[in-house]
Scaffold this motif. Structure first.
Motif, short mmCIF file in Angstrom:
data_model
loop_
_atom_site.label_atom_id
_atom_site.label_comp_id
_atom_site.label_asym_id
_atom_site.label_seq_id
_atom_site.Cartn_x
_atom_site.Cartn_y
_atom_site.Cartn_z
N TYR A 293 0.84 -1.19 0.00
CA TYR A 293 0.00 0.00 0.00
C TYR A 293 0.88 1.24 0.00
N LEU A 294 0.66 2.13 -0.97
CA LEU A 294 1.40 3.39 -1.05
C LEU A 294 0.49 4.53 -0.58
N HIS A 295 0.88 5.20 0.51
CA HIS A 295 0.12 6.32 1.07
C HIS A 295 0.88 7.62 0.83
N ASP A 296 0.14 8.70 0.61
CA ASP A 296 0.80 10.01 0.65
C ASP A 296 0.96 10.41 2.11
N SER A 297 2.08 11.02 2.43
CA SER A 297 2.40 11.29 3.83
C SER A 297 1.68 12.52 4.38
#
Length: 317
Positions: A293-297
């Motif tokens: 899972y790639l989340h924006d910080s």
């Protein structure tokens, strides 16, 4: 949010850079992924050659935006690959390679199940190869670097060690988390580090005095941790209960461990690894549900889901 299937075989590791480019490795593949128009375009690195290795690839790191990849295998071998070719094979460890860490633009560190940390050069330079650290009969679990370029690592025995790379002298700093497994460790400065563990706590340690500074109960198993030095914050993956499918992402102030935000992720099994991208824009979670899972910080929202794989994601870089 985009979801994309990577392949049919077991994926054991993925490396992510600032631009969202990835390198994934598994039993029968090693691929470079480029983010284009919200989709990941795949390019095989080793093609059919990877099947002939007959070893499971378990960790990786990349140089030059994925043009050069370093891959670690369960038999202790390390492969340096350029484009579609294995340019060098290194017999590095007498057990599985647990971590590969890019030390500079031309060298990297490996940590193995045999208790050794070693340094290698991308070029075939024997003079640059050395044993950085040895912990007899220890299975190294995590590895990090502090601001003095010393190595901070943890073992399966719930120990935290520190080693000065210039003299290879290691010190047992702490035996902590009440003997429960330490799931992650990150260096905050040359004198402080933070660990998380199966006991459901996050702890900040003074490395000089071997003392605990503060502790935070995060309300469940703290399975992984990462540090953003720009914003001075930590993110921790938390599983409320062993049988609970709810996985939470908890943001903490790095110095006080004050909880800043908590949200439920889309993962349905524990996340064994979490990493900030070097510029702090992305947060990547590797989950036991076989997905990444790639989340924006900034908002902590999930932007991309990579999977579904046929096995757990063990490591990210």
């Amino acid at each position: 949010m985009k979801k994309q299937r990577i392949g049919n075989d077991k994926v054991t590791d993925i490396s992510v850079d600032n631009d969202g480019n990835c390198v994934s490795v598994g039993v029968r593949h090693a691929c470079r992924w480029q983010l284009q128009n919200c989709r990941f375009k795949r390019r095989k690195i080793l093609a059919k050659k990877i099947a002939n290795l007959r070893q499971e690839l378990c960790c990786s790191t990349m140089f030059q935006n994925g043009k050069i990849c370093v891959l670690g295998a369960t038999n202790g071998d390390v492969y340096i690959c350029k484009d579609r070719t294995i340019v060098r094979k290194i017999v590095a460890h007498n057990g599985a390679v647990r971590v590969i860490f890019a030390e500079s633009d031309s060298s990297f560190l490996t940590a193995g199940a045999d208790g050794y940390v070693k340094r290698f050069s991308l070029e075939h330079d024997k003079n640059s190869e050395s044993v950085v650290m040895e912990i007899p009969k220890a299975d190294i679990v995590c590895l990090s670097r502090d601001h003095d370029d010393s190595i901070i690592l943890t073992t399966s025995r719930a120990e935290i060690y520190r080693c000065a790379t210039e003299d290879s002298k290691q010190n047992l700093l702490l035996s902590c988390h009440y003997g429960n497994e330490i799931c992650g460790v990150v260096a905050l400065s040359s004198s402080e580090c933070t660990s998380c563990g199966e006991d459901g706590t996050v702890r900040v340690w003074n490395l000089e005095h071997h003392k605990q500074i503060c502790v935070r109960d995060v309300g469940g198993r703290a399975t992984s941790i990462s540090y953003d030095p720009t914003e001075k914050r930590l993110v921790v993956c938390v599983q409320r209960h062993h049988k609970d499918k709810t996985i939470e992402l908890v943001e903490l102030d790095a110095s006080t461990l004050k909880e800043l935000r908590r949200l439920e992720t889309k993962a349905r099994k524990p996340c064994r690894v979490i990493k900030f991208s070097p510029d702090g824009r992305w947060i990547a979670l590797g989950s036991n549900d076989h997905k990444i899972y790639l989340h924006d910080s900034t908002e902590l929202k999930c932007r991309h889901v990579l999977g579904k794989h046929n096995a757990v994601v063990q490591n990210l870089d």
